[in-house]
Design a protein around this motif. Structure first.
Motif, mmCIF file in Angstrom:
data_model
loop_
_atom_site.group_PDB
_atom_site.id
_atom_site.type_symbol
_atom_site.label_atom_id
_atom_site.label_comp_id
_atom_site.label_asym_id
_atom_site.label_seq_id
_atom_site.Cartn_x
_atom_site.Cartn_y
_atom_site.Cartn_z
ATOM 1 N N TYR A 123 -75.496 -52.388 -37.124
ATOM 2 C CA TYR A 123 -75.394 -50.922 -37.018
ATOM 3 C C TYR A 123 -76.421 -50.274 -37.952
ATOM 4 C CZ TYR A 123 -73.322 -46.285 -37.422
ATOM 5 O OH TYR A 123 -73.115 -44.943 -37.428
ATOM 6 N N ARG A 154 -64.839 -49.444 -41.674
ATOM 7 C CA ARG A 154 -65.091 -50.157 -40.401
ATOM 8 C C ARG A 154 -64.706 -51.631 -40.513
ATOM 9 N NH1 ARG A 154 -68.773 -48.365 -36.729
ATOM 10 N NH2 ARG A 154 -69.541 -50.462 -36.310
ATOM 11 N N ASP A 185 -67.358 -41.042 -39.336
ATOM 12 C CA ASP A 185 -66.987 -40.179 -38.207
ATOM 13 C C ASP A 185 -65.753 -40.774 -37.509
ATOM 14 O OD1 ASP A 185 -67.684 -42.368 -36.759
ATOM 15 O OD2 ASP A 185 -69.749 -41.668 -36.402
ATOM 16 N N GLY A 213 -65.340 -42.345 -34.850
ATOM 17 C CA GLY A 213 -65.531 -43.714 -34.330
ATOM 18 C C GLY A 213 -65.177 -44.752 -35.387
ATOM 19 N N ASP A 214 -65.663 -44.534 -36.623
ATOM 20 C CA ASP A 214 -65.377 -45.525 -37.684
ATOM 21 C C ASP A 214 -63.874 -45.623 -37.923
ATOM 22 O OD1 ASP A 214 -68.095 -45.822 -37.967
ATOM 23 O OD2 ASP A 214 -68.220 -44.124 -39.355
ATOM 24 N N LEU A 265 -62.198 -47.439 -35.135
ATOM 25 C CA LEU A 265 -62.466 -48.890 -35.172
ATOM 26 C C LEU A 265 -61.592 -49.563 -36.232
ATOM 27 C CD1 LEU A 265 -64.312 -51.157 -34.075
ATOM 28 C CD2 LEU A 265 -65.817 -50.725 -36.026
ATOM 29 N N SER A 322 -66.701 -52.957 -29.464
ATOM 30 C CA SER A 322 -67.050 -51.568 -29.835
ATOM 31 C C SER A 322 -68.563 -51.426 -29.890
ATOM 32 C CB SER A 322 -66.429 -51.243 -31.205
ATOM 33 O OG SER A 322 -67.442 -50.982 -32.153
ATOM 34 N N PHE A 339 -69.402 -48.898 -27.139
ATOM 35 C CA PHE A 339 -69.685 -47.570 -27.713
ATOM 36 C C PHE A 339 -71.032 -47.534 -28.428
ATOM 37 C CE2 PHE A 339 -65.606 -46.228 -26.540
ATOM 38 C CZ PHE A 339 -64.705 -47.231 -26.860
ATOM 39 N N GLN A 366 -71.719 -48.622 -31.211
ATOM 40 C CA GLN A 366 -71.754 -48.419 -32.685
ATOM 41 C C GLN A 366 -70.703 -49.251 -33.360
ATOM 42 O OE1 GLN A 366 -68.869 -46.241 -34.213
ATOM 43 N NE2 GLN A 366 -69.276 -44.326 -33.060
#
Lengths: 253, 260, 264, 247
Positions: B78, C101, C196, C198-199, C202, C258, C262, C264
Motif C-alpha cells: 500500500y 490495518r 480513513d 477503509g482502514d 479492514l 481487500s 478495494f 487498498q
C-alpha cells in the motif's frame, strides 16, 4: 419384531461397535425388563461401559440397534430422543459432576432442564434436592463444590443427581471403583434403596465388585471380547462354562 | 471498598504469579545448566526429542514464515504503490521479517506447537505418577526428561529460524510477483544488496533465547501440575500465555541490546 | 497393487482424508454454533460471565504485548527514517494506519488465540474427558449451545474491545518513545490524517473474523478430546496451533481480498 | 527389616499420619489397609523419599534414612522398588524397552544386553510374548505385570505395591495376587502391599496393619484380625455399610 414380551423395556439387537478397526462390541442381543436389577460384568476393557452408553444413545451403534418401548433409538429426532433420555438416570464412572456448579445446583440440573410444562417450580426443586441429599447422607454438602469432596462423596452426589427425577431406567457405570469396602457397601446399599423407591424401574450395574453386587443383582450378564458369554441368575453360574465359573470364582460355584 | 481492594488484590496476584513463574523457570534453568557441565543427560532421549520437536514444528514454522513474508509485502504494498519506491520493498520486508516480525511469529507458533505440547506431556506424566516412577527407579527426572527437551528446543528453534527466514523470503517474493507485479528476482536482488546480515543474525539470536525461555517455562508448568485432567489443561494454558509474554519481553531486550 | 504402492498411497491419502474430515467437522460446528445463535438459544448471564473471563483476564496480557510492539515498531521505523530523510511529520500517521490495518487486530488475535483458544480447549476438553459433556447430554443440554455459544459471542465481542485497547496502548507507548527518542511532539505524532473508513473497516473485519474463528476452532479441539489427561493436553496444543494458524491465514486472506477488490 | 517410628504427616490443616509406628520383618508380606484417604499410600511413599515426615524416624536395613537428600535416596531406591497404582509405564516405549530402561541407566548395558535381561524379567511375569507391544495395546491387568517386572530389574530386597488390584477385574486381580505370593517364595523379597481389596488381603497377607484416623488400629496375622471384636475392625473387614466407622 419378536413376540413383544410386555415387560421388556429395552431390547438390544445385534449391537456392534468398532474402535480403530477392532469390534469392541460384536453382535450383542439382550433384553432388559421392568423391575430387574442386572449386573453387567466381564474382563476389564471388554466393552461393558461402551454397551451401557449405547442404551441412552450417548454412543451410536456401528451395527444393530437399540429399541426402547418400540422406538428404534437410531431413527429418533432430537426432541424425541430428549423424551427418551428423560426416562434415564446415569451414574458416570468419572463422577461427571459439573465442577463450575455447587453440589445443590448439580443435583437440581436435570429438573431445571425439563420442558416448561413438566418442570416443577423452583421451590419444589429445592425441596427435592435437599431431600435427596439427606437420602445419600450428604445434607451438609449442598453449597460445597465437587472439588472439595472425597471420592466416595462425589460418587454419592452423582447418584443423587442421576436419581433425582425417579427415572424408569437407572444405569451405574462402575459405582464403587477405587472405593474402600465400607464406602463401597454404602454405595450398593443406596443402589438397593433407590431400586426399592421405584420397584418397576430397570437398573443395570457395571462393576467388578462381585461380592457386593450379589446382594443387589437378580440377573448377571457377562461380556467377554465383545460377546455375551453368560446371561442368567446367580444360581445358574455353577452350571455355566469353565470361563464363566473361573471369572466369578469359588464363592459363586 | 472491597471492589477497589479486590482490584489491587488481583493486580498483586498477577504480579506474584509472574514472579513465581519467572523464579521457577530460572531455578530450572540453573539446574539444567549445572547438569550440562559436565554433560550428564540421556543421549537416547535427547535424539528422540530432537526428532520429536524438529519434525513436529518444521511444517508449521515453514508455512507460518511463508505467510509472514506475504503479509509483510501486502503491508508495505500500500505504502510502495503510493510512493512508487519499489526499491525500498526488499529492504523494508527483509528488515521486518528477519529482525522483528519473523522471530516473534515463528517463536509464537513454536511455543504453541512445542511449548504447549511439552507442558501437556510432562503434566500428564506427573498426574499419572510416571515422574514419581522415574524417581522410584532411581533415575533423575531432570537429566532424563528435562535436559533433553531443553537442548532439543533451543537447537531446533535456532535452526527453524533460519528455515523460516528462507520461507519468508519465498513468501514475499511470490506475493510481490503475483500482486505487485514486482518481479521476484528484483526483490531478492534488492534484499541481498541491502546487507541485512546483522538483522538476520539478530533474528537467530532472538530465536535461541526464545528457545531457552520456552523450554524452561513449559517444563516448569509441566512439572507443577496438580489435579487431574483439568490441571493439565490449565497448566498448558498458563504455559502458552507465559511463553508468549516471555517472547515479547526477550524480543524487546535483545533488540535493545543490539541497538547499543 | 503391490503393498508398497498401497502403503505409499495410504500414507498420502491418510492426511488428506483426515484434513477433509477435520474441515467437514469444523464447518458443521460453525453451522451449529451460528444456528444456535440465530435461534436465540443464548444464555445472557453466561455470555457476560464468559466476557469477564475472556476479556477482563486478557486485558493486561494484550496491553503489555501491544505496548511493547508499539514501542519496537516506532523505534525501528524512526531509526530508519532518521538515516534517510529526518522528517518525522508522517511518523505518527503511518504508525496509526499500520496499527489499525494490520498489527493491532492480528497481534491481538494471536494473543487471544494463545490465551483464550487454549483456555477454551482445556476447559471443554477436560469436561469431555471427565464425562461432564455426556452428563449435559443426558439432561438435554446440547454441549454446543450450552458451552460453545456463550464463549463464541463473548470472544467475538471481546476481540473488538481488546483490539481497541491494543491500539490505545500501542499508541501511548509509540508516542512516548517518539518524544523521548526522536523528540517528536505528541501533537505531531497523534495525526489521524491518513486514517480513513477503509482502514477502520479492514481492521474491524479482521478482529471480528478472528473473534469468531478462534472459539469455534478451539471448541472443536476440546469437544474431540479423547483419552484422559493426555487427551486434554493434545486438545489444548492442537487448539493453540490451529487458532494461531487461522489468525495468520485470515489476515492474509482479508488483506489480499481487500487489496484486490478495494485496491487498498 | 524396616522400621517406622512415630511418623507424623499433615497436608495443610488435614492431619494424615498421627504417630504411626510399624515394623516390617524381612521376607514377610505385610498388607497395610484402611479406608480411602486414611494415609496408606502416604506412609509407604516416605520409605523411598517421595515424601518427608513432619516428625518421626524411618530405618531401612538398620540404617536411618529419614533425612537423606533426594540424591542420597537413589541408593535406597535401588534396594526398595515401588509399583504404583496406575502402573506408570512410559507410553512412548515398547514393553521390553520400559523394562530395559533401569538396566540401561544403572548398569550401562548395551541396548542388546539390556534387552536380554529385560526379556528374562518379562518371562518371570509371563509377558515375554508381548515384549514388542506398546502399553496402549494391553489391558490394565497386563500393564500391572509389566510394571512389576520393571520394578524387579534392580533385584530389590523390598518391593512396595500401591493398591495393585484396584480397578482390575477379579481374574486379573487373582493373577496379580499369585504373582506377589510367588515373589515371596521364589526370591524371598519382602513385600509391603497397600490395599483395600478384601479378597486379596485375606488371600495373600502374612500380616495385616490397619490405619484408621492417622493411627495403627491393629497389627497382626489374618487370624488375629478376623478374631478381633473391635467394632470398627469388624465393620471394615466384613465391608459392612453401617457401623461406627467415620469416613
Amino acid at each position: 419384531m419378536s413376540a413383544a414380551d410386555p415387560a421388556v423395556r429395552i431390547r438390544v439387537e445385534g449391537l456392534g461397535k468398532r474402535y480403530r478397526g477392532e469390534w469392541v462390541l460384536d453382535g450383542i442381543d439382550l433384553a432388559f425388563r421392568a423391575g430387574e436389577v442386572v449386573g453387567l460384568v466381564g474382563p476389564g476393557g471388554h466393552g461393558k461401559s461402551v454397551l451401557l452408553k449405547h442404551l441412552p444413545r450417548l454412543l451410536d451403534a456401528d451395527r444393530g440397534r437399540v429399541v426402547i418401548d418400540g422406538h428404534v433409538l437410531g431413527t429418533l429426532r432430537a426432541f424425541e430422543l430428549a423424551r427418551v433420555r428423560e426416562r434415564f438416570g446415569y451414574v458416570f464412572q468419572n463422577y461427571a459432576l459439573f465442577d463450575f456448579m455447587t453440589v445443590g445446583d448439580n443435583i437440581a440440573f436435570p429438573l431445571r432442564q425439563l420442558a416448561a410444562k413438566v418442570r416443577p417450580d423452583a421451590a419444589q426443586i429445592l425441596a427435592r434436592v435437599h431431600q435427596r441429599l439427606a437420602d445419600v447422607g450428604l445434607a451438609h454438602a449442598f453449597a460445597q463444590f465437587p472439588r472439595e469432596l472425597s471420592g466416595g462423596m462425589k460418587k454419592r452426589v452423582g447418584l443423587a443427581r442421576a436419581t433425582i427425577a425417579d427415572p424408569e431406567i437407572t444405569l451405574y457405570d462402575d459405582p464403587s471403583a477405587g472405593l474402600d469396602p465400607v464406602t463401597s457397601s454404602k454405595i450398593f446399599a443406596l443402589i438397593d434403596a433407590m431400586h426399592r423407591r421405584v420397584p418397576t424401574a430397570t437398573t443395570v450395574v457395571v462393576s467388578h465388585d462381585l461380592d457386593r453386587m450379589r446382594a443387589v443383582c437378580h440377573r448377571w450378564v457377562m461380556i467377554e471380547r465383545g460377546k455375551v458369554v453368560f446371561d442368567g441368575v446367580t444360581e445358574a453360574i455353577a452350571q455355566a462354562s469353565e470361563v464363566v465359573r473361573r471369572f466369578f470364582g469359588e464363592a459363586f460355584s | 471498598m472491597s471492589a477497589v481492594s479486590g482490584f489491587f488484590a488481583s493486580i498483586g496476584q498477577a504480579v506474584l504469579n509472574l514472579l513465581r513463574t519467572f523464579g521457577g523457570a530460572c531455578l530450572l534453568l540453573g539446574r539444567v545448566i549445572r547438569s550440562l557441565f559436565p554433560p550428564r543427560f540421556d543421549v537416547h532421549e535427547t535424539w528422540r526429542q530432537l526428532y520429536h520437536v524438529g519434525v513436529r514444528s518444521a511444517p508449521i514454522v515453514a508455512v507460518t514464515a511463508l505467510f509472514v513474508g506475504a503479509i509483510m509485502v501486502l503491508q508495505s504494498a500500500y505504502f510502495v504503490k503510493r510512493t512508487g519506491a519499489t526499491s525500498l520493498l526488499g529492504y523494508g520486508v527483509g528488515f521486518t521479517v528477519f529482525a522483528e516480525v519473523g522471530p516473534i511469529l515463528i517463536g509464537l507458533m513454536f511455543s504453541g506447537r512445542v511449548g504447549a505440547n511439552n507442558t501437556a506431556e510432562l503434566g500428564t506424566m506427573v498426574v499419572t505418577e510416571q515422574v514419581d516412577a522415574l524417581r522410584a527407579l532411581a533415575i533423575d527426572p531432570l537429566r532424563y526428561l528435562i535436559v533433553p527437551r531443553f537442548i532439543a528446543m533451543m537447537l531446533m528453534l535456532t535452526l527453524l529460524m533460519v528455515l523460516g527466514d528462507l520461507f519468508a523470503i519465498a513468501g514475499a517474493a511470490l506475493t510481490s510477483d503475483a500482486l505487485l507485479g514486482v518481479d521476484w528476482r528484483v526483490l531478492v536482488a534488492n534484499l541481498i544488496e541491502s546487507k541485512l546480515l546483522d538483522e538476520l543474525v539478530m533474528g537467530v539470536v532472538k530465536a535461541t533465547t526464545f528457545g531457552v525461555a520456552i523450554s524452561c517455562i513449559s517444563c516448569y508448568f509441566g512439572l507443577s501440575v496438580t489435579g487431574g485432567a483439568l490441571g493439565v489443561g490449565r497448566a498448558t494454558n498458563n504455559s502458552v500465555v507465559a511463553n508468549a509474554t516471555a517472547i515479547f519481553m526477550l524480543d524487546f531486550v535483545v533488540g535493545w541490546i543490539y541497538s547499543l | 497393487m503391490t503393498s508398497a504402492a498401497s502403503r505409499v498411497l495410504a500414507g498420502v491419502g491418510r492426511p488428506v482424508v483426515g484434513a477433509w474430515r477435520e474441515a467437514r467437522g469444523l464447518a458443521g460446528l460453525f453451522l451449529d454454533t451460528f444456528v444456535a445463535v440465530a435461534r436465540g438459544r443464548v444464555r445472557g448471564r453466561e455470555v457476560v460471565h464468559q466476557m469477564y473471563l475472556v476479556g477482563n483476564k486478557s486485558v493486561p496480557f494484550v496491553a503489555i504485548t501491544l505496548a511493547v510492539l508499539g514501542l519496537i515498531s516506532v523505534f525501528q521505523v524512526a531509526t530508519q527514517i532518521k538515516q534517510v530523510i529526518p522528517d518525522f511529520t508522517m511518523l505518527g500517521a503511518a504508525f496509526m494506519q499500520m496499527m489499525v490495518r494490520e498489527f493491532a487486530p492480528t497481534i491481538t488475535g494471536l494473543m487471544v488465540a494463545t490465551r483464550v483458544g487454549s483456555g477454551i480447549a482445556a476447559e471443554i476438553g477436560s469436561m469431555v474427558v471427565t464425562e461432564q459433556v455426556d452428563a449435559l447430554r443426558m439432561s438435554n443440554a446440547d454441549p454446543v449451545e450450552y458451552l460453545l455459544v456463550p464463549r463464541t459471542i463473548a470472544a467475538a465481542v471481546m476481540m473488538l474491545m481488546l483490539t481497541i485497547v491494543g491500539i490505545i496502548c500501542a499508541t501511548i507507548a509509540g508516542m512516548l518513545i517518539a518524544r523521548s527518542g526522536f523528540d517528536v511532539s505528541f501533537k505531531t505524532f497523534l495525526n489521524f490524517q491518513l486514517l480513513d473508513a477503509g482502514d477502520l473497516a479492514l481492521g474491524g473485519t479482521k478482529a471480528l473474523a478472528y473473534g469468531l474463528a478462534i472459539p469455534v476452532i478451539a471448541g472443536r479441539a476440546g469437544l474431540t478430546a479423547r483419552g484422559g489427561s493426555a487427551g486434554v493436553g493434545r486438545a489444548t496444543t492442537q487448539a493453540v496451533v490451529a487458532t494461531s494458524f487461522a489468525v495468520i491465514v485470515l489476515d492474509f486472506v482479508i488483506s489480499g481480498v481487500s487489496y484486490v477488490v478495494f485496491g487498498q | 527389616m524396616i522400621r517406622f517410628i512415630d511418623i507424623h504427616k499433615a497436608f495443610g490443616a488435614r492431619t494424615v499420619l498421627d504417630g504411626v509406628s510399624l515394623d516390617v520383618d524381612t521376607g514377610e508380606v505385610l498388607y497395610i489397609v484402611g479406608n480411602s484417604g486414611a494415609g496408606k499410600s502416604v506412609l509407604v511413599k516416605h520409605l523411598i523419599g517421595l515424601l518427608r515426615p513432619d516428625s518421626g524416624r524411618i530405618e531401612l536395613g538398620g540404617k536411618e534414612i529419614t533425612w537423606l537428600t533426594e540424591h542420597e535416596f537413589y541408593a535406597v531406591r535401588m534396594q526398595c522398588a515401588m509399583v504404583f497404582q496406575n502402573s506408570t509405564l512410559f507410553d512412548a516405549m515398547t514393553l521390553v524397552e520400559n523394562v530395559a530402561l533401569p538396566y540401561r541407566k544403572h548398569f550401562a548395558l548395551k541396548p542388546a544386553a539390556a534387552r536380554e535381561r529385560a526379556l528374562a524379567k518379562l518371562d518371570l511375569v509371563g509377558m515375554r510374548s508381548a515384549a514388542d507391544w506398546l502399553p496402549g495395546d494391553i489391558g490394565d491387568g497386563l500393564k500391572k505385570r509389566v510394571a512389576i517386572a520393571r520394578a524387579l530389574t534392580l533385584d530389590p530386597s523390598y518391593v512396595i505395591f500401591d493398591e495393585p488390584t484396584t480397578g482390575l477385574d477379579p481374574l486379573a486381580a487373582a493373577q496379580v495376587d499369585d504373582l506377589i505370593r510367588s515373589l515371596k517364595h521364589d526370591t524371598g523379597v519382602t513385600s509391603i502391599v497397600v490395599s483395600h481389596d478384601l479378597r486379596s488381603i485375606f488371600g495373600v497377607a502374612d500380616r495385616i496393619a490397619m490405619i484408621y484416623q492417622g493411627k495403627i488400629l491393629i497389627d497382626g496375622t489374618p487370624a488375629e484380625v478376623r478374631a478381633s471384636r473391635d467394632p470398627i475392625i469388624d465393620q471394615f473387614f466384613n465391608g459392612r455399610a453401617d457401623g461406627p466407622m467415620k469416613i
